[in-house]
Design an enzyme around this catalytic site. Structure first.
Site, PDB file in Angstrom:
ATOM      1  N   LYS A   1     140.150   4.254  82.153  1.00 19.67           N
ATOM      2  CA  LYS A   1     139.523   4.408  82.653  1.00 19.67           C
ATOM      3  C   LYS A   1     141.148   3.648  83.491  1.00 19.67           C
ATOM      4  O   LYS A   1     141.153   2.628  84.323  1.00 19.67           O
ATOM      5  CB  LYS A   1     138.507   3.660  82.900  1.00 19.67           C
TER       6      LYS A   1
ATOM      7  N   GLU B   1     137.170  17.890  80.025  1.00 18.22           N
ATOM      8  CA  GLU B   1     136.484  17.647  80.750  1.00 18.22           C
ATOM      9  C   GLU B   1     137.523  17.890  82.202  1.00 18.22           C
ATOM     10  O   GLU B   1     138.745  18.423  82.232  1.00 18.22           O
ATOM     11  CB  GLU B   1     137.197  15.505  81.343  1.00 18.22           C
TER      12      GLU B   1
ATOM     13  N   LEU C   1     137.009  10.962  79.321  1.00 17.69           N
ATOM     14  CA  LEU C   1     136.762   9.404  80.052  1.00 17.69           C
ATOM     15  C   LEU C   1     134.668   9.326  79.825  1.00 17.69           C
ATOM     16  O   LEU C   1     134.383  10.750  80.064  1.00 17.69           O
ATOM     17  CB  LEU C   1     137.167   9.152  81.217  1.00 17.69           C
TER      18      LEU C   1
HETATM   19  N1  PMP Z   1     136.308  11.877  83.808  1.00 18.55           N
HETATM   20  C1  PMP Z   1     137.482  11.498  84.730  1.00 18.55           C
HETATM   21  C2  PMP Z   1     138.742  11.692  84.000  1.00 18.55           C
HETATM   22  C3  PMP Z   1     137.175  11.258  85.647  1.00 18.55           C
HETATM   23  O1  PMP Z   1     138.380  10.499  86.651  1.00 18.55           O
HETATM   24  C4  PMP Z   1     135.933  10.608  86.158  1.00 18.55           C
HETATM   25  C5  PMP Z   1     135.634   9.890  87.143  1.00 18.55           C
HETATM   26  N2  PMP Z   1     135.453   8.614  86.986  1.00 18.55           N
HETATM   27  C6  PMP Z   1     135.117  11.472  85.344  1.00 18.55           C
HETATM   28  C7  PMP Z   1     135.546  11.655  84.339  1.00 18.55           C
HETATM   29  C8  PMP Z   1     133.256  10.480  85.804  1.00 18.55           C
HETATM   30  O2  PMP Z   1     132.772   9.452  84.873  1.00 18.55           O
HETATM   31  P1  PMP Z   1     131.541   9.130  85.906  1.00 18.55           P
HETATM   32  O3  PMP Z   1     130.271   9.733  85.819  1.00 18.55           O
HETATM   33  O4  PMP Z   1     131.525   7.271  85.686  1.00 18.55           O
HETATM   34  O5  PMP Z   1     132.286   8.993  87.161  1.00 18.55           O
END
Ligand code: PMP
Length: 285
Positions: free
Chosen positions: A147, A179, A203
Site C-alpha cells: 500500500k 482490482e 492489494l
Molecule cells: N485495492 C486498492 C488498490 C486500494 O487502494 C484499496 C483501498 N485501500 C483497496 C483495494 C481496498 O482495500 P480496503 O478494503 O482495505 O480499503
C-alpha cells in the site's frame, strides 16, 4: 482547527511542517493506511495494523514505534471530537528526510510519520443504486500488494474513468480483472462469488477479507480465482469493496450492463451481512 499526528506529536494542522527533502514528497518512498471509525469503534483495526506492518516490512521502512499505531489512531479520533461520528483515519510513513538520491539514507534517518482523522460517511446512494465502472489495461507495477502512496498509475486511469462519468476504474492484466484503483472487485456467477486471489497483482483489501469471511460463514461459496475480462458478459452480478464504501454494487462495466442493470440479490445479501458483522463489533452492541 483539527489536530494531526506528526512525528510523535499531535499538532494543529496548520502547524504541521514537513521538509521538502522528505522522500515521501520527492520519491513517493512511502506507505499508508486508511481505517474506518464507526462512531465508537474501528473496523478491523488489527487487520489494518497487520497490513501497515507488512507494507513497512516489504519496503524496508523502519518505524520503531509501530506498536503505537492503534493508540495513535484512537487518539486522532478523540482529539478531533469524532467519537460518535463516522470517520476515517489516514496514516502514512515515509522513509524520512535526506538529500535526494535513490539509495536509502546511510546512516538511516527517522521515518516521517503522519496521521489525520476526518469525518466521512458512507455513500449510501452508491450503495443503494450501484455504480458504473470503467475497464482499462492495468498500468501499475508488479507490487500492487504494497500500500504505497506512489499512486500516479492509479490516479491517471481513475481520472479518465471519472471524466467519462464512471465511479471507479477497474484494471485488466494478462486478460484477467485484477482490482479497482482503490477497491477490490467481486463477481457472482450462479451461486459462487469470484475474486482475484491474494498475490502481487492486488492489494489485499481489509474489506475484501471480511467479505470473504462473512460469505463463507454464511454458506456462500467463494472462489479466489481471477475472472477473465472476456467472461464479464456472463457474470450475473458484480460489486467493489473498500474501507470507505464497504460494498458498492456494480451495474455496468464500461459498455456492458451487468445482470439486470440493478444491484444483484447476492450483492444485497452480502451488504446486509457485512453491515450486521460491522454492527456486531460495536462494544456497546
Ligand atoms: N485495492 C486498492 C488498490 C486500494 O487502494 C484499496 C483501498 N485501500 C483497496 C483495494 C481496498 O482495500 P480496503 O478494503 O482495505 O480499503
Amino acid at each position: 482547527m483539527d489536530e494531526v499526528f506528526l512525528n510523535g506529536q499531535f499538532v494543529p494542522r496548520d502547524k504541521a511542517m514537513i521538509s521538502p527533502d522528505d522522500r515521501g514528497f520527492l520519491l513517493g518512498d512511502s506507505i499508508y493506511e486508511v481505517i474506518r471509525w464507526y462512531g465508537g469503534y474501528f473496523f478491523d483495526l488489527s487487520g489494518h495494523a497487520a497490513r501497515l506492518r507488512r507494507s513497512l516490512h516489504e519496503t524496508r521502512i523502519i518505524w520503531d514505534d509501530d506498536s503505537k499505531f492503534e493508540e495513535i489512531a484512537g487518539e486522532l479520533i478523540q482529539r478531533n471530537g469524532l467519537g460518535t461520528e463516522c470517520a476515517i483515519v489516514y496514516f502514512q510513513v515515509t522513509r524520512g528526510v535526506a538529500p535526494r538520491t535513490h539509495a536509502f539514507p546511510d546512516p538511516p534517518v527517522k521515518p516521517t510519520v503522519y496521521g489525520f482523522a476526518r469525518r466521512q460517511s458512507i455513500n449510501t446512494l452508491a450503495a443503494e443504486q450501484g455504480v458504473g465502472i470503467w475497464l482499462t489495461p492495468d498500468p501499475r507495477w508488479n507490487r500492487c500488494d504494497i500500500k504505497t502512496t506512489a499512486l500516479i498509475a492509479n490516479i491517471l486511469p481513475y481520472q479518465e474513468a471519472h471524466d467519462r462519468g464512471f465511479a471507479e476504474v477497474c484494471f485488466v492484466r494478462n486478460g484477467v480483472v485484477t482490482e479497482g484503483a482503490h477497491s477490490n472487485i467481486f463477481f457472482v456467477r450462479g451461486e459462487t462469488l469470484y475474486t482475484h486471489p491474494e498475490n502481487n497483482g492486488i492489494l489485499s483489501g481489509i474489506t475484501r477479507k471480511n467479505v470473504i469471511a462473512v460469505a463463507k460463514g454464511n454458506g456462500i461459496s467463494v472462489a479466489e480465482e481471477a475472472v477473465a475480462a472476456d467472461m464479464i458478459p456472463y457474470m450475473n452480478e458484480a460489486f467493489i469493496t473498500n474501507t470507505t464504501g464497504e460494498i458498492v454494487p456494480v451495474t455496468r462495466i464500461s459498455e456492458q450492463v451487468i445482470g439486470e442493470g440493478t444491484p444483484g440479490t447476492l450483492t444485497r445479501r452480502l451488504q446486509r451481512l457485512l453491515r450486521e458483522h460491522i454492527q456486531s463489533l460495536d462494544p456497546n452492541h
